[in-house]
Design a protein around this motif. Structure first.
Motif, PDB file in Angstrom:
ATOM      1  N   ASP A  55      26.243  74.217  64.330  1.00  0.00           N
ATOM      2  CA  ASP A  55      25.267  74.756  65.189  1.00  0.00           C
ATOM      3  C   ASP A  55      24.758  76.058  65.069  1.00  0.00           C
ATOM      4  OD1 ASP A  55      27.416  75.947  66.437  1.00  0.00           O
ATOM      5  OD2 ASP A  55      27.941  74.318  67.815  1.00  0.00           O
ATOM      6  N   GLU A  56      24.155  76.480  66.235  1.00  0.00           N
ATOM      7  CA  GLU A  56      23.764  77.915  66.239  1.00  0.00           C
ATOM      8  C   GLU A  56      25.002  78.933  66.394  1.00  0.00           C
ATOM      9  OE1 GLU A  56      23.845  76.112  70.235  1.00  0.00           O
ATOM     10  OE2 GLU A  56      22.779  75.670  68.629  1.00  0.00           O
ATOM     11  N   GLN A  57      26.095  78.320  66.725  1.00  0.00           N
ATOM     12  CA  GLN A  57      27.393  79.357  66.684  1.00  0.00           C
ATOM     13  C   GLN A  57      28.133  79.367  65.387  1.00  0.00           C
ATOM     14  OE1 GLN A  57      29.546  78.598  70.393  1.00  0.00           O
ATOM     15  NE2 GLN A  57      27.580  77.986  71.507  1.00  0.00           N
ATOM     16  N   GLY A  58      27.654  78.570  64.537  1.00  0.00           N
ATOM     17  CA  GLY A  58      28.352  78.267  63.039  1.00  0.00           C
ATOM     18  C   GLY A  58      29.361  77.149  63.187  1.00  0.00           C
ATOM     19  N   ARG A  59      29.483  76.462  64.129  1.00  0.00           N
ATOM     20  CA  ARG A  59      30.501  75.454  64.521  1.00  0.00           C
ATOM     21  C   ARG A  59      29.957  74.182  63.666  1.00  0.00           C
ATOM     22  NH1 ARG A  59      31.608  74.891  70.637  1.00  0.00           N
ATOM     23  NH2 ARG A  59      29.423  74.243  70.439  1.00  0.00           N
ATOM     24  N   VAL A  82      32.454  68.444  68.176  1.00  0.00           N
ATOM     25  CA  VAL A  82      32.782  69.948  67.530  1.00  0.00           C
ATOM     26  C   VAL A  82      34.238  69.541  66.820  1.00  0.00           C
ATOM     27  CG1 VAL A  82      32.826  72.391  67.405  1.00  0.00           C
ATOM     28  CG2 VAL A  82      31.315  70.880  68.884  1.00  0.00           C
ATOM     29  N   LEU A  83      34.188  69.928  65.272  1.00  0.00           N
ATOM     30  CA  LEU A  83      35.457  69.831  64.431  1.00  0.00           C
ATOM     31  C   LEU A  83      35.989  70.992  64.709  1.00  0.00           C
ATOM     32  CD1 LEU A  83      37.299  68.239  62.870  1.00  0.00           C
ATOM     33  CD2 LEU A  83      36.106  69.175  60.923  1.00  0.00           C
ATOM     34  N   GLU A  84      37.251  71.127  65.211  1.00  0.00           N
ATOM     35  CA  GLU A  84      38.051  72.448  65.138  1.00  0.00           C
ATOM     36  C   GLU A  84      38.954  72.758  64.199  1.00  0.00           C
ATOM     37  OE1 GLU A  84      37.446  73.658  69.847  1.00  0.00           O
ATOM     38  OE2 GLU A  84      39.180  72.328  69.327  1.00  0.00           O
ATOM     39  N   VAL A  91      39.031  75.252  61.032  1.00  0.00           N
ATOM     40  CA  VAL A  91      37.894  75.001  60.202  1.00  0.00           C
ATOM     41  C   VAL A  91      36.796  76.309  60.439  1.00  0.00           C
ATOM     42  CG1 VAL A  91      37.954  72.563  60.002  1.00  0.00           C
ATOM     43  CG2 VAL A  91      36.366  73.734  61.746  1.00  0.00           C
ATOM     44  N   VAL A  92      37.211  77.252  61.502  1.00  0.00           N
ATOM     45  CA  VAL A  92      36.225  78.379  61.843  1.00  0.00           C
ATOM     46  C   VAL A  92      36.144  79.198  60.634  1.00  0.00           C
ATOM     47  CG1 VAL A  92      36.081  80.442  63.062  1.00  0.00           C
ATOM     48  CG2 VAL A  92      37.137  78.362  64.216  1.00  0.00           C
ATOM     49  N   GLY A  93      35.017  79.728  60.541  1.00  0.00           N
ATOM     50  CA  GLY A  93      34.582  80.398  59.175  1.00  0.00           C
ATOM     51  C   GLY A  93      34.837  79.779  57.825  1.00  0.00           C
ATOM     52  N   LYS A  94      35.106  78.356  57.776  1.00  0.00           N
ATOM     53  CA  LYS A  94      35.187  77.866  56.335  1.00  0.00           C
ATOM     54  C   LYS A  94      33.749  77.431  55.787  1.00  0.00           C
ATOM     55  CE  LYS A  94      39.685  77.250  56.317  1.00  0.00           C
ATOM     56  NZ  LYS A  94      40.540  78.116  55.617  1.00  0.00           N
ATOM     57  N   LEU A 113      42.152  65.039  62.264  1.00  0.00           N
ATOM     58  CA  LEU A 113      41.116  65.866  62.778  1.00  0.00           C
ATOM     59  C   LEU A 113      41.220  66.157  64.205  1.00  0.00           C
ATOM     60  CD1 LEU A 113      38.218  63.970  60.798  1.00  0.00           C
ATOM     61  CD2 LEU A 113      39.469  65.828  60.092  1.00  0.00           C
ATOM     62  N   SER A 114      40.873  67.247  64.506  1.00  0.00           N
ATOM     63  CA  SER A 114      40.833  67.836  66.094  1.00  0.00           C
ATOM     64  C   SER A 114      39.485  68.118  66.581  1.00  0.00           C
ATOM     65  CB  SER A 114      41.879  68.732  66.260  1.00  0.00           C
ATOM     66  OG  SER A 114      43.235  68.573  65.945  1.00  0.00           O
ATOM     67  N   PHE A 115      38.898  67.449  67.688  1.00  0.00           N
ATOM     68  CA  PHE A 115      37.698  67.675  67.733  1.00  0.00           C
ATOM     69  C   PHE A 115      37.347  68.181  69.388  1.00  0.00           C
ATOM     70  CE2 PHE A 115      37.158  64.540  64.834  1.00  0.00           C
ATOM     71  CZ  PHE A 115      35.931  64.904  64.061  1.00  0.00           C
ATOM     72  N   LEU A 116      36.476  68.880  69.631  1.00  0.00           N
ATOM     73  CA  LEU A 116      35.976  69.277  71.069  1.00  0.00           C
ATOM     74  C   LEU A 116      34.744  68.246  71.330  1.00  0.00           C
ATOM     75  CD1 LEU A 116      35.985  71.202  73.635  1.00  0.00           C
ATOM     76  CD2 LEU A 116      34.732  72.808  72.168  1.00  0.00           C
ATOM     77  N   ARG A 117      34.841  67.764  72.701  1.00  0.00           N
ATOM     78  CA  ARG A 117      33.761  67.014  72.890  1.00  0.00           C
ATOM     79  C   ARG A 117      33.196  67.708  74.327  1.00  0.00           C
ATOM     80  NH1 ARG A 117      34.251  60.833  73.509  1.00  0.00           N
ATOM     81  NH2 ARG A 117      33.975  61.140  71.077  1.00  0.00           N
TER      82      ARG A 117
END
Length: 140
Positions: A55-59, A82-84, A91-94, A113-117
């Motif tokens: 997305d626009e935030q790189g997530r 959103v995969l975290e 996964v941030v920055g990967k 896998l851990s997600f944010l809904r």
């Protein structure tokens, strides 16, 4: 939150199908010797049936859940999640390549896998263990 416009990036192509395997040929043995399998290559890494985009935030968010995969069979993961974390690793920055490497693995094994809904008015996080490869091959 609002619109998911401004998405960029290619789909991760993290598929649930294991590589098309064929039976390994047996080496003909002489009487009294045990038959030996010819050297075989390890199975092709398999995914869980999710395509990701950024997305626009790189997530990384779920763009598609493929049919006949572990992700589809559970019915838990949805478009836009959103995969975290993968196996408790952020996964941030990967890069997409790094993400694929984190998720793919031997067919028949599980990955967490851990997600944010994100939902109005509330958002929540959840974890799911997904089988790598075609769940029909493992009776799931």
């Amino acid at each position: 939150h609002g619109s998911r416009g401004g998405r960029r990036g290619a789909a991760a192509g993290v598929r649930g199908q294991a590589g098309g395997g064929s039976a390994q040929p047996m080496v003909v043995s002489k009487p009294g010797q045990a038959a030996k399998k010819s050297p075989s290559q390890p199975p092709q890494p398999a995914g869980v049936g999710l395509y990701f985009k950024t997305d626009e935030q790189g997530r990384y968010y779920v763009e598609m859940v493929l049919e006949n995969t572990s992700a589809a069979a559970t019915g838990v993961v949805k478009y836009g999640d959103v995969l975290e974390l993968v196996q408790n690793e952020s996964v941030v920055g990967k890069t997409l390549s790094q993400l694929r490497h984190m998720i793919l693995g031997p067919p028949g094994t599980y990955v967490n896998l851990s997600f944010l809904r994100e939902m109005d008015p509330d958002s929540f996080r959840f974890d799911v263990d997904l089988l790598r490869g075609d769940p029909r091959a493992y009776g799931e």
